[in-house]
Design an enzyme around this catalytic site. Structure first.
Site, PDB file in Angstrom:
ATOM      1  N   GLN A  54      34.279  95.385 100.481  1.00 24.08           N
ATOM      2  CA  GLN A  54      34.839  95.000 101.772  1.00 24.08           C
ATOM      3  C   GLN A  54      34.264  96.004 102.768  1.00 24.08           C
ATOM      4  O   GLN A  54      33.655  96.998 102.366  1.00 24.08           O
ATOM      5  CB  GLN A  54      36.362  95.102 101.730  1.00 24.08           C
ATOM      6  N   GLU A  71      40.753  96.492  88.905  1.00 20.66           N
ATOM      7  CA  GLU A  71      42.037  96.850  89.497  1.00 20.66           C
ATOM      8  C   GLU A  71      42.665  95.601  90.087  1.00 20.66           C
ATOM      9  O   GLU A  71      42.694  95.399  91.288  1.00 20.66           O
ATOM     10  CB  GLU A  71      41.854  97.929  90.576  1.00 20.66           C
ATOM     11  N   ASP A 104      37.849  97.604  92.988  1.00 15.84           N
ATOM     12  CA  ASP A 104      39.036  97.436  93.809  1.00 15.84           C
ATOM     13  C   ASP A 104      39.318  95.952  94.043  1.00 15.84           C
ATOM     14  O   ASP A 104      38.428  95.213  94.474  1.00 15.84           O
ATOM     15  CB  ASP A 104      38.789  98.143  95.148  1.00 15.84           C
ATOM     16  N   ASN A 105      40.537  95.533  93.759  1.00 21.93           N
ATOM     17  CA  ASN A 105      40.957  94.147  94.058  1.00 21.93           C
ATOM     18  C   ASN A 105      39.940  93.086  93.668  1.00 21.93           C
ATOM     19  O   ASN A 105      39.564  92.249  94.499  1.00 21.93           O
ATOM     20  CB  ASN A 105      41.234  94.012  95.564  1.00 21.93           C
ATOM     21  N   LYS A 133      46.173 108.285 100.622  1.00 23.95           N
ATOM     22  CA  LYS A 133      45.178 107.314 101.098  1.00 23.95           C
ATOM     23  C   LYS A 133      44.835 107.555 102.565  1.00 23.95           C
ATOM     24  O   LYS A 133      43.744 107.188 103.020  1.00 23.95           O
ATOM     25  CB  LYS A 133      45.713 105.885 100.944  1.00 23.95           C
ATOM     26  N   LYS A 189      43.485 103.600 110.105  1.00 23.87           N
ATOM     27  CA  LYS A 189      44.922 103.767 109.894  1.00 23.87           C
ATOM     28  C   LYS A 189      45.308 105.240 109.898  1.00 23.87           C
ATOM     29  O   LYS A 189      44.569 106.083 109.386  1.00 23.87           O
ATOM     30  CB  LYS A 189      45.325 103.146 108.545  1.00 23.87           C
ATOM     31  N   ASP A 194      41.399  96.725 110.158  1.00 24.65           N
ATOM     32  CA  ASP A 194      40.407  97.730 109.756  1.00 24.65           C
ATOM     33  C   ASP A 194      39.522  97.253 108.616  1.00 24.65           C
ATOM     34  O   ASP A 194      38.616  97.966 108.199  1.00 24.65           O
ATOM     35  CB  ASP A 194      41.103  99.046 109.379  1.00 24.65           C
TER      36      ASP A 194
END
Lengths: 675, 675
Positions: free
Chosen positions: A327, A426, A397-398, A536, A267, A362
């Site tokens: 991920q 998170e 994360d997540n 980010k 990105k 991505d």
């Protein structure tokens, strides 16, 4: 009662002789251990009652991780509630167990009946005889100390001295010595024990910490205007920021993923689909030819550089928290080595993340069901690898996009070997999932705090997280993240930034801040609740010194907040949060009180916060204090010292307050001497 | 996952693959079985959720006492709550068991993704392939019927027909036949089961009944003015009152203790300390030379007379409820035979009841701890004796003055042999004890209803007893007892008596009334919340016929209430109570709805009550109905028939109401046809 017990109860856990219900702390009636941290003052409660009018009492029987057993007498709560309470400071790390013990308080029953009857001259000699029988029985009890038994026998003898009036004999039962002897070793009957409950007491950092987040690649990143090329910051250059972070009083530094970043579908700025050659990519697109979750991004440095960075942080009292984002980018080594850890679509391709019709090409999400054993143990290997590299805190994360059962397994596995490891969830999602992650083992959780901005919202939410959910959900109040820039901050200016930090830092023992907050960075991507030109996707070096010199930084205010936290143990507790009433709809008032018995100094510590949450106005109101919650006697007048301004006021129950958002939006008072 | 499972979970009950929490109905997480009664519609709920965005679903797997297994699909509740719901009518008596089954709803996930993508022309062929793979896998599943599998295979074939557009092929997945096939046999994965939970489904009378209380000695008692002597009523004379009780629609007749009454310290009129020779004494002072709890008071008749009375009542559809008051007069046979069942004081005397300095010398309380085996089994013997004499309902006097553990033992013992026996707890005490008695096994409980008179009080309390506590505490709403005459009734006149009866009879499936209520007897002992010249201490014959003829009786109104109850199955449910908003502070509105699938007639039954609880005024207001709670479509206009007056109105969402307390204080509407 053997025959009764033997043949009759048809449930596994019938009522005991005295009912004991709704024991707390407990998570889902003991299905999971309750959470605490070393140094935390934990409130215990139970619903205990009995038939008829006789006195009863309740105690907590507590066994510490090292096997020390202590008994804590409970006190009756609100009349009619049948709730009994006490609070205990848990000083050790490990698993505590406890039971509630209820018993008929025979001395109190006799004492009450005798005093009522003697007052009206009824059954005087009978009550003396009853007392003698009770004391004689008690004195013969096994386990009573000889001295204590002697006290009881002597009292029995006095009660039997018919040459004296009943009143004068009864007065002997009311001496301090007797009160003390009875308090130390009560006369118990109908003793009933609850089941065993567990409390997992984790290390202090599980519950207490001031967190700072920065992207190491931004710290020392340089743009060469001539060649129009970027040079990434490194662990070495980021190290230079550590003294300032430490000076502000932060003791945890959290860094977004430091692993190699994928190239495929990378990105660009502002989350655009095409990245230029100078765009560093999102750190959450993990994995490239340079490696995956076990590797370090070559731009940041080597393993050795990382070790030096961790050491430098630790030397300044700062722990490193790494991101654990499970991920992969399409370039992650797993994609070739273990395609079964992803989902293969019907056309043979590997599924990228989607929220149809949105696509995130991505990112390949993990599939936890194809080969659970494989991905579970690979995750465990990765965590252990970073633990071996000095990391003991992971910001996950997540986690709500992965199975709760996986987290329960992983965290329990890690903590079994490394109980000091802390996981922060998170998860910004619905309450059921956020709470479940806490029950599964996450030591800490992000919260809805950023979206709770009005007085009413804050009163409700801060009460919820400090009380109802505190046995399993431990809040970390972040005032900002790279993903969240609320309208309150976008349009509230420095006043809003100070208010949010002051409340986060005082209402919760854990709070956090993302770099740039101290500069009140608040320009949003149009229409979004995010920063424009998000870090980010870009390097974002900041000129900290220029900002401070130019008076554009609230770092001094942040520093003061963390100093206040360090000086006041009451602020390092979660469950002692108490609201007080104010007449204004934007001025919130709350306190945190730590009783003298729970402080190292032996003196009570009490902090009182009065904050104007309207960042655009001057507000005036009357604050009405519940003095009992401050550990003060009813009607007291006392000094309050503002730890922000240094001013001292004389306060009592009802107090006038004026708070100018543009000047100082909050009082943070230390309660001083009673006048 | 064997290795993962084997070595890793450290709790007995970790999360399953899909989290399932807060299952209901359940009492203390399954420590005790939840309560229900045959014919009750029981709401089931659970918090079920998963990681990520894919669809999931939940079902109740229910096993009836006779072993019939049924599956009930749950529906998602309020958005964000992650609560799933369904309701099931439990038709059998005995112990039901159930589990919640959660699963990934793979067809719904595919269907949702495909429809979103096809709408924007993305991944069309891929989604066809995904669908084919899913359907092919599902068709091969064990347990799927051949017809169902064929449906799926045919759909897969259609999806693969590339000669048609993707949209047209996808339309084949949206036919009614496919919807039905999928609903009948969903395509499940990640199947997760909760623990087992129990529901004790008791006989209907446990939950549904109209109770009447009278003192048999009053019915037919005669005072001879010449000789100034009383002749006690008997079972034979009391039998004459049965037709009227049956005609009013009552189906349980509760009688205060019918045992011999003690002479020692017998209480006189109005609870005075000295009884004259004509004073019959309180029936609760049980036991004399004529016998104890197993005996019948000689004044009332013989065992044979009692049997005839029970038969006569049963013949009219009335069950007899006896009082079980576990205490003794000083003349009780136990005092000599088993002094260990009482408390011996230090002076050797047996302790009478006291609440110091108050003394109740006519009552010896039982001591359950000296010889638990003895008193437990004696109690069991007594209950079984009366069961053998045809009594299947016991109203237990002051159970909160006896150990909860005793009741749990006794009720479980009795119900193990006689599951039809119903115990009603007469505990007027704090909530913790009242609830504990329900958990211990009492089928029914007296409530705080008599003291909940304002609209706000009623709204809160009726909601609490029909929802929060309904798994363990089953209310019986008594409008009066010989002990309680509230100020509301003392000063509210016939209007107050009608209002209280109308609400009790419609809000709860069990309600009760003490004789004399229909005559609006409301003169209190000065300063007390009790009747003057209480029937507890005196004969109190009433001239029922004269009162009815003179229009001084509301028996016709009571009769109508019980007729409405008999005609409307919705009123024989507890948990379907729903409030509706009204603008007035004294007009309460609530409904009870029973869906068509749960009625014998196959038609929905809905009753709507609008009551003015101010007995001194005419009130007007607008009633705002939540039509969904009435089973009506949004915005509907429909007929409401007043079952009291026979009038019919046309109503919709917002409706004007005028209620004249002096005329008809309440509408009890049946919802009629939608216009």
């Amino acid at each position: 009662m053997s025959k009764v017990n033997q043949i009759s109860y048809r449930h596994a856990r019938p009522f005991g002789r005295l009912p004991i219900l709704s024991v707390s702390p407990a998570v889902e009636n003991g299905r999971w251990p309750a959470k605490a941290y070393a140094g935390e003052v934990v409130p215990f409660a139970a619903t205990v009652f009995r038939e008829g009018h006789d006195a009863l009492a309740a105690e907590v029987l507590l066994t510490s991780p090292t096997g020390t057993q202590t008994v804590h007498r409970m006190v009756a709560g609100a009349p009619g509630s049948d709730r009994w309470h006490t609070s205990v400071l848990l000083s050790e790390e490990g698993t505590y167990t406890f039971q509630i013990r209820a018993f008929a308080d025979d001395f109190e029953t006799w004492h009450h009946n005798a005093s009522v009857k003697l007052a009206v001259g009824v059954d005087e000699e009978l009550m003396m005889l009853e007392g003698i029988a009770l004391l004689t029985r008690a004195a013969a009890e096994k386990g009573r100390t000889a001295a204590n038994a002697r006290n009881l026998v002597e009292l029995a003898e006095k009660l039997g001295d018919t040459s004296r009036s009943a009143q004068s004999r009864f007065a002997e039962a009311e001496t301090k010595a007797i009160a003390k002897a009875i308090a130390n070793q009560p006369i118990r009957s109908l003793i009933t024990l609850s089941e065993d409950f567990e409390i997992k007491s984790e290390r202090s950092r599980s519950g207490v910490g001031a967190w700072y987040e920065f992207f190491p690649r931004s710290e020392g990143a340089k743009f060469d205007a001539k060649t129009k090329t970027w040079t990434s910051g490194t662990f070495k250059t980021a190290m230079k920021r550590l003294p300032a972070v430490a000076e502000m009083g932060f003791n945890v530094l959290y860094m977004p993923p430091i692993h190699p970043i994928g190239v495929a579908y990378r990105k660009g700025p502002n989350n655009t689909l095409t990245a230029g050659p100078q765009d560093p990519g999102s750190p959450w697109a993990i994995g490239s030819e340079a490696g995956g979750h076990d590797a370090i991004h070559p731009d940041l440095g080597t393993e050795k550089d990382f070790a030096a960075f961790v050491r430098a942080a630790n030397d300044r009292g700062i722990e490193i928290a790494l991101d654990f984002a499970l991920q992969a980018s399409p370039d992650h080594p797993w994609v070739r080595s273990n395609p079964e850890w992803f989902t293969t679509r019907a056309d043979g391709s590997i599924a990228y993340a989607e929220n149809p019709p949105k696509k995130y090409q991505d990112i390949f999400p993990i599939n936890f069901d194809n080969d659970p054993e494989g991905i579970y143990f690979e995750s465990l290997r990765i965590i252990k690898l970073w633990v071996s590299r000095g990391v003991k805190i992971f910001r996950v994360d997540n986690p709500h996009t992965k199975p709760v059962a996986f987290w329960e397994w992983l965290i329990n596995e890690v903590n079994a070997e490394f109980p000091e490891v802390v996981f922060l969830a998170e998860a910004f999602t619905r309450p059921a999932m956020m709470h479940a992650l806490g029950k599964a083992g996450f030591q800490q959780s992000y919260t809805y705090y950023t979206w709770r901005n009005t007085k009413a919202e804050l009163e409700s939410y801060l009460t919820e997280i400090s009380k109802a959910s505190s046995d399993f959900f431990r809040p970390n109040l972040w005032v900002s993240t790279p993903d969240i820039l609320t309208e309150y901050l976008q349009f509230g200016g420095p006043a809003a930034h100070k208010i949010r930090a002051a409340i986060a830092a005082t209402a919760s023992p854990s709070w956090g801040m993302y770099a740039g907050y101290e500069l009140c960075e608040s320009v949003a991507r149009p229409g979004a609740e995010e920063h424009i030109d998000s870090e980010k996707f870009e390097y974002r070096p900041r000129d900290w010194q220029a900002a401070e010199k130019g008076g554009r930084s609230i770092a001094p205010y942040i520093t003061k907040l963390n100093q206040i936290r360090a000086a006041h143990p009451a602020l390092r507790q979660l469950r002692n949060f108490e609201l007080h009433h104010t007449d204004d709809s934007a001025i919130i008032c709350y306190s945190k009180h730590l009783a003298a018995e729970h402080t190292e100094s032996g003196k009570a510590d009490t902090v009182l916060v009065v904050a104007n949450v309207d960042p655009h106005a001057v507000r005036e109101t009357t604050v009405h204090l519940n003095l009992a919650k401050l550990g003060l006697p009813e009607g007291a007048t006392f000094e309050v010292h503002d730890l922000i301004t240094g001013e001292t006021y004389k306060w009592s129950t009802d107090n006038y307050v004026r708070l100018d958002a543009f000047h100082e939006p909050a009082h943070i008072f230390k309660i001083g001497k009673v006048l």
